[in-house]
Design a protein around this motif. Structure first.
Motif, PDB file in Angstrom:
ATOM      1  N   GLU A  31       0.470  -0.544  34.962  1.00 21.70           N
ATOM      2  CA  GLU A  31      -0.111  -1.343  36.059  1.00 21.70           C
ATOM      3  C   GLU A  31      -1.024  -2.437  35.505  1.00 21.70           C
ATOM      4  OE1 GLU A  31      -1.814   0.943  39.210  1.00 21.70           O
ATOM      5  OE2 GLU A  31      -2.388  -0.861  40.319  1.00 21.70           O
ATOM      6  N   PRO A  32      -0.810  -3.685  35.912  1.00 16.69           N
ATOM      7  CA  PRO A  32      -1.684  -4.761  35.443  1.00 16.69           C
ATOM      8  C   PRO A  32      -3.003  -4.732  36.223  1.00 16.69           C
ATOM      9  CG  PRO A  32      -0.036  -5.639  36.925  1.00 16.69           C
ATOM     10  CD  PRO A  32       0.230  -4.163  36.819  1.00 16.69           C
ATOM     11  N   PRO A  33      -4.071  -5.374  35.688  1.00 15.72           N
ATOM     12  CA  PRO A  33      -5.361  -5.342  36.382  1.00 15.72           C
ATOM     13  C   PRO A  33      -5.284  -5.908  37.797  1.00 15.72           C
ATOM     14  CG  PRO A  33      -5.546  -6.385  34.211  1.00 15.72           C
ATOM     15  CD  PRO A  33      -4.108  -6.094  34.420  1.00 15.72           C
ATOM     16  N   GLU A  34      -4.485  -6.969  37.980  1.00 14.22           N
ATOM     17  CA  GLU A  34      -4.334  -7.460  39.368  1.00 14.22           C
ATOM     18  C   GLU A  34      -3.043  -8.244  39.573  1.00 14.22           C
ATOM     19  OE1 GLU A  34      -7.027 -10.257  41.077  1.00 14.22           O
ATOM     20  OE2 GLU A  34      -7.098 -11.490  39.275  1.00 14.22           O
ATOM     21  N   ILE A  35      -2.643  -8.339  40.853  1.00 11.89           N
ATOM     22  CA  ILE A  35      -1.440  -9.094  41.229  1.00 11.89           C
ATOM     23  C   ILE A  35      -1.911 -10.464  41.714  1.00 11.89           C
ATOM     24  CG2 ILE A  35       0.591  -9.131  42.751  1.00 11.89           C
ATOM     25  CD1 ILE A  35       0.505  -6.659  41.089  1.00 11.89           C
ATOM     26  N   PRO A  36      -1.396 -11.555  41.160  1.00 12.61           N
ATOM     27  CA  PRO A  36      -1.802 -12.878  41.642  1.00 12.61           C
ATOM     28  C   PRO A  36      -1.582 -13.004  43.161  1.00 12.61           C
ATOM     29  CG  PRO A  36      -0.439 -13.070  39.668  1.00 12.61           C
ATOM     30  CD  PRO A  36      -0.433 -11.629  40.068  1.00 12.61           C
ATOM     31  N   ALA A  37      -2.498 -13.700  43.824  1.00  6.30           N
ATOM     32  CA  ALA A  37      -2.480 -13.769  45.293  1.00  6.30           C
ATOM     33  C   ALA A  37      -1.139 -14.280  45.827  1.00  6.30           C
ATOM     34  CB  ALA A  37      -3.626 -14.671  45.757  1.00  6.30           C
ATOM     35  N   ASP A  38      -0.519 -15.236  45.142  1.00  9.00           N
ATOM     36  CA  ASP A  38       0.735 -15.807  45.667  1.00  9.00           C
ATOM     37  C   ASP A  38       1.928 -14.861  45.490  1.00  9.00           C
ATOM     38  OD1 ASP A  38       0.596 -16.208  42.838  1.00  9.00           O
ATOM     39  OD2 ASP A  38       2.190 -17.714  42.971  1.00  9.00           O
ATOM     40  N   LEU A  39       1.718 -13.712  44.828  1.00  6.28           N
ATOM     41  CA  LEU A  39       2.842 -12.786  44.592  1.00  6.28           C
ATOM     42  C   LEU A  39       2.715 -11.505  45.401  1.00  6.28           C
ATOM     43  CD1 LEU A  39       3.308 -13.184  40.739  1.00  6.28           C
ATOM     44  CD2 LEU A  39       4.404 -14.432  42.604  1.00  6.28           C
ATOM     45  N   ARG A  40       1.804 -11.539  46.382  1.00  6.02           N
ATOM     46  CA  ARG A  40       1.604 -10.290  47.142  1.00  6.02           C
ATOM     47  C   ARG A  40       2.635 -10.130  48.253  1.00  6.02           C
ATOM     48  NH1 ARG A  40      -4.799 -10.876  46.670  1.00  6.02           N
ATOM     49  NH2 ARG A  40      -4.851 -10.538  44.408  1.00  6.02           N
ATOM     50  N   PHE A  41       3.554 -11.110  48.358  1.00  5.60           N
ATOM     51  CA  PHE A  41       4.584 -11.034  49.398  1.00  5.60           C
ATOM     52  C   PHE A  41       5.586  -9.917  49.101  1.00  5.60           C
ATOM     53  CE2 PHE A  41       6.243 -13.784  46.093  1.00  5.60           C
ATOM     54  CZ  PHE A  41       7.526 -13.306  45.931  1.00  5.60           C
ATOM     55  N   CYS A  42       5.686  -9.522  47.825  1.00  4.78           N
ATOM     56  CA  CYS A  42       6.712  -8.518  47.519  1.00  4.78           C
ATOM     57  C   CYS A  42       6.089  -7.135  47.393  1.00  4.78           C
ATOM     58  CB  CYS A  42       7.583  -8.973  46.345  1.00  4.78           C
ATOM     59  SG  CYS A  42       7.162  -8.430  44.741  1.00  4.78           S
ATOM     60  N   ASP A  43       6.920  -6.108  47.574  1.00  6.33           N
ATOM     61  CA  ASP A  43       6.449  -4.722  47.451  1.00  6.33           C
ATOM     62  C   ASP A  43       6.283  -4.406  45.983  1.00  6.33           C
ATOM     63  OD1 ASP A  43       6.353  -3.923  50.039  1.00  6.33           O
ATOM     64  OD2 ASP A  43       8.419  -3.160  50.072  1.00  6.33           O
ATOM     65  N   TRP A  44       5.087  -4.003  45.575  1.00  4.32           N
ATOM     66  CA  TRP A  44       4.842  -3.680  44.168  1.00  4.32           C
ATOM     67  C   TRP A  44       4.786  -2.167  43.978  1.00  4.32           C
ATOM     68  CZ3 TRP A  44       4.934  -6.960  40.114  1.00  4.32           C
ATOM     69  CH2 TRP A  44       4.907  -8.332  40.407  1.00  4.32           C
ATOM     70  N   VAL A  45       5.438  -1.697  42.916  1.00  4.94           N
ATOM     71  CA  VAL A  45       5.400  -0.271  42.573  1.00  4.94           C
ATOM     72  C   VAL A  45       4.991  -0.175  41.103  1.00  4.94           C
ATOM     73  CG1 VAL A  45       6.721   1.885  42.413  1.00  4.94           C
ATOM     74  CG2 VAL A  45       7.297   0.212  44.177  1.00  4.94           C
ATOM     75  N   PHE A  46       4.037   0.702  40.782  1.00  8.56           N
ATOM     76  CA  PHE A  46       3.599   0.864  39.389  1.00  8.56           C
ATOM     77  C   PHE A  46       3.804   2.288  38.903  1.00  8.56           C
ATOM     78  CE2 PHE A  46       1.030  -2.596  41.213  1.00  8.56           C
ATOM     79  CZ  PHE A  46       1.567  -3.616  40.455  1.00  8.56           C
ATOM     80  N   GLY A  47       3.933   2.422  37.572  1.00 14.42           N
ATOM     81  CA  GLY A  47       4.184   3.739  36.979  1.00 14.42           C
ATOM     82  C   GLY A  47       5.673   3.886  36.704  1.00 14.42           C
ATOM     83  N   PRO A  48       6.043   4.956  35.982  1.00 17.70           N
ATOM     84  CA  PRO A  48       7.460   5.148  35.621  1.00 17.70           C
ATOM     85  C   PRO A  48       8.371   5.188  36.847  1.00 17.70           C
ATOM     86  CG  PRO A  48       6.057   6.753  34.487  1.00 17.70           C
ATOM     87  CD  PRO A  48       5.172   6.010  35.438  1.00 17.70           C
ATOM     88  N   GLU A  49       7.811   5.548  38.018  1.00 13.62           N
ATOM     89  CA  GLU A  49       8.659   5.641  39.217  1.00 13.62           C
ATOM     90  C   GLU A  49       9.142   4.263  39.692  1.00 13.62           C
ATOM     91  OE1 GLU A  49       5.594   6.646  38.839  1.00 13.62           O
ATOM     92  OE2 GLU A  49       4.299   6.144  40.543  1.00 13.62           O
ATOM     93  N   CYS A  50       8.594   3.187  39.126  1.00 17.26           N
ATOM     94  CA  CYS A  50       9.060   1.858  39.556  1.00 17.26           C
ATOM     95  C   CYS A  50      10.537   1.657  39.194  1.00 17.26           C
ATOM     96  CB  CYS A  50       8.191   0.743  38.977  1.00 17.26           C
ATOM     97  SG  CYS A  50       8.453   0.402  37.231  1.00 17.26           S
ATOM     98  N   LEU A  51      10.990   2.297  38.117  1.00 20.11           N
ATOM     99  CA  LEU A  51      12.401   2.157  37.726  1.00 20.11           C
ATOM    100  C   LEU A  51      13.294   2.797  38.779  1.00 20.11           C
ATOM    101  CD1 LEU A  51      12.310   2.955  33.898  1.00 20.11           C
ATOM    102  CD2 LEU A  51      12.385   0.724  34.997  1.00 20.11           C
ATOM    103  N   VAL A  52      12.895   3.979  39.233  1.00 19.87           N
ATOM    104  CA  VAL A  52      13.682   4.685  40.239  1.00 19.87           C
ATOM    105  C   VAL A  52      13.646   3.914  41.562  1.00 19.87           C
ATOM    106  CG1 VAL A  52      13.787   6.831  41.580  1.00 19.87           C
ATOM    107  CG2 VAL A  52      13.455   6.916  39.098  1.00 19.87           C
ATOM    108  N   ALA A  53      12.469   3.375  41.905  1.00 19.71           N
ATOM    109  CA  ALA A  53      12.359   2.602  43.151  1.00 19.71           C
ATOM    110  C   ALA A  53      13.270   1.373  43.093  1.00 19.71           C
ATOM    111  CB  ALA A  53      10.909   2.178  43.378  1.00 19.71           C
ATOM    112  N   ALA A  54      13.283   0.674  41.968  1.00 17.19           N
ATOM    113  CA  ALA A  54      14.141  -0.520  41.851  1.00 17.19           C
ATOM    114  C   ALA A  54      15.616  -0.118  41.836  1.00 17.19           C
ATOM    115  CB  ALA A  54      13.785  -1.303  40.591  1.00 17.19           C
ATOM    116  N   ALA A  55      15.915   1.063  41.260  1.00 18.62           N
ATOM    117  CA  ALA A  55      17.304   1.537  41.214  1.00 18.62           C
ATOM    118  C   ALA A  55      17.813   1.894  42.606  1.00 18.62           C
ATOM    119  CB  ALA A  55      17.414   2.748  40.289  1.00 18.62           C
ATOM    120  N   ARG A  56      16.880   2.330  43.483  1.00 20.35           N
ATOM    121  CA  ARG A  56      17.269   2.758  44.831  1.00 20.35           C
ATOM    122  C   ARG A  56      17.158   1.650  45.868  1.00 20.35           C
ATOM    123  NH1 ARG A  56      18.194   7.911  45.581  1.00 20.35           N
ATOM    124  NH2 ARG A  56      17.520   9.434  44.031  1.00 20.35           N
ATOM    125  N   ALA A  57      16.663   0.479  45.474  1.00 20.92           N
ATOM    126  CA  ALA A  57      16.484  -0.630  46.424  1.00 20.92           C
ATOM    127  C   ALA A  57      17.835  -0.962  47.079  1.00 20.92           C
ATOM    128  CB  ALA A  57      15.941  -1.847  45.673  1.00 20.92           C
TER     129      ALA A  57
END
Ligand code: NDP
Ligand code: MG
Length: 379
Positions: free
Chosen positions: A59-85
């Motif tokens: 997880e990065p310290p922060e998400i730039p304000a202009d990029l908050r439009f997308c759903d962010w997932v952090f941790g190893p589970e982000c791979l599974v979340a992107a795989a199931r999108a």
């Protein structure tokens, strides 16, 4: 319009996939991206492609304000979340065994998998191919040799190949004396003659462990016996592999050494689109050469045939030990010449076991890593 998710978007394969996806914006919508820790590059990709979902393992310290439009997932589970999108296909271009959960999650969600990440298939070939069959979805190879074989098999109908001719550049040490190879430096091992790739696969190419992994990969992808897979050293990397049939016909796929071709072929399959790269000029090349690999100089190749013959956890152990050895070599903790020996020693020490479940594969990988770590030189 094909919707794509890319696991490992910040790597060598991932960035080239985005390059061809942007070239064909009318064909591809990239809707999910995931990577390990390269937040600056992932942010730039999200800004350009505007996916619905993005994630990082670290997880990065922060998400730039202009990029908050997308759903962010952090941790190893982000791979599974992107795989199931909700997508049509998932390109898995993570490096190493770490991509396994993403591959299985994508198949479980009944998505086609475009597979660059060979290590999960090496370690868990039976599980991954069963999951693909269960899902009724293709595992489309991105690795250039396997893409070549897949392309050569188009139109073969019921004709099974007699032999697969898996080409190998031979890496930077093909013509070196064994004593010099044994003490090769990291810089020398990272200087691949034909391809610019991530560090892990570049070291694997120098030991020819990459070809060893690819023998196992080909066995699972094309359901052929190990003795039907022959490695052919071809230093120009123009013939990406070939298939021989019963009548003696050999069908090969040729092209410039540019990974965008096999990446885009998998993305657009069965269509062929322009990659933006150069077209092959055979007359300018003049000649192509082939030779038998020197298995004494590159013992990784016989380790692959041995692991396939042993079956069970052996391919997972080979892969796990190799990941530890490559890391250790890159950190200056062991000599180049020790990599294949460490893998062989780990294979000899980890007891054989079946790998008929995900838990068993994860255990085999863990055992191999612990054993290989214990065998590393101290210091
Ligand atoms: P790179 O090292 O260039 O990229 C690896 C990618 O995976 C990066 O996006 C990285 O994220 C991410 N990543 C690394 N570790 C993890 C982890 N633990 N969890 C989640 N994501 C992770 O590798 P390549 O692109 O060279 O190779 C990728 C795969 O494709 C490998 O399996 C390789 O064998 C295969 N392949 C590559 C070829 C090539 O030409 N490069 C050719 C044929 C196959 P971050 O940047 O944030 O660290
Ligand atoms: Mg390859």
């Amino acid at each position: 319009m094909r919707r794509l998710s890319i696991l490992g978007s910040t790597g060598s394969i991932g960035t080239q996939a985005l390059d061809v996806a942007l070239r064909h914006r009318d064909r591809f919508a990239v809707t999910a991206l995931a990577a390990h820790s390269n937040a600056p590059l992932l942010f730039e990709q999200v800004r350009r492609l505007r996916p619905a979902m993005a994630g990082l393992v670290i997880e990065p310290p922060e998400i730039p304000a202009d990029l908050r439009f997308c759903d962010w997932v952090f941790g190893p589970e982000c791979l599974v979340a992107a795989a199931r999108a909700p997508v049509d296909a998932v390109l898995v271009s993570v490096v190493g065994f770490a991509g396994l959960h993403g591959v299985l999650a994508a198949l479980d969600a009944r998505h086609a998998v475009l597979l660059a990440n060979k290590e999960p298939l090496v370690a868990a070939g039976a599980l991954v191919t069963q999951a693909a069959r269960r899902a009724g979805k293709a595992l489309l190879p991105v690795d250039s040799e396997h893409s070549a074989i897949f392309q050569c098999l188009q139109g073969a109908g019921e004709n099974r190949p007699r032999r697969l001719l898996l080409t190998a550049s031979g890496g930077p040490f093909r013509t070196w004396a064994p004593a010099d190879i044994a003490k090769a430096t990291v810089t020398q091992a990272l200087a691949h003659p034909n391809w610019v790739m991530g560090n892990k696969i570049t070291i694997d190419s120098a030991t020819m462990m990459n070809k060893a992994l690819e023998i196992i990969e080909a066995h699972w992808l094309f359901d052929v016996a190990p003795q039907q897979i022959e490695v052919l050293v071809h230093p120009q990397s123009v013939v990406h592999s070939a298939v021989e049939f019963a009548d003696g016909a050999v069908i090969a796929q040729l092209g410039t050494p540019d990974m965008r071709l096999p990446i885009l072929y998998a993305m657009a399959y069965p269509d062929r689109l322009s990659t933006g790269g150069a077209y092959l000029d055979l007359a300018a090349l003049g000649g192509l050469s082939f030779e038998t690999p020197d298995e004494a100089k590159f013992p990784a190749l016989s380790l692959a045939y041995g692991a396939l013959a042993a079956g069970g956890n052996a391919p997972a152990v080979l892969n796990g030990a190799n990941e530890v050895a490559v890391d250790a070599f890159l950190q200056g903790r062991m000599p180049f010449g020790g990599i294949a020996a460490l893998v062989a020693e780990t294979l000899a020490r980890v007891p054989q076991a079946p790998t008929d479940s995900l838990a068993a594969v994860v255990e085999a990988d863990g055992q191999a890593r612990r054993q290989a770590q214990a065998l590393l030189p101290v210091g």
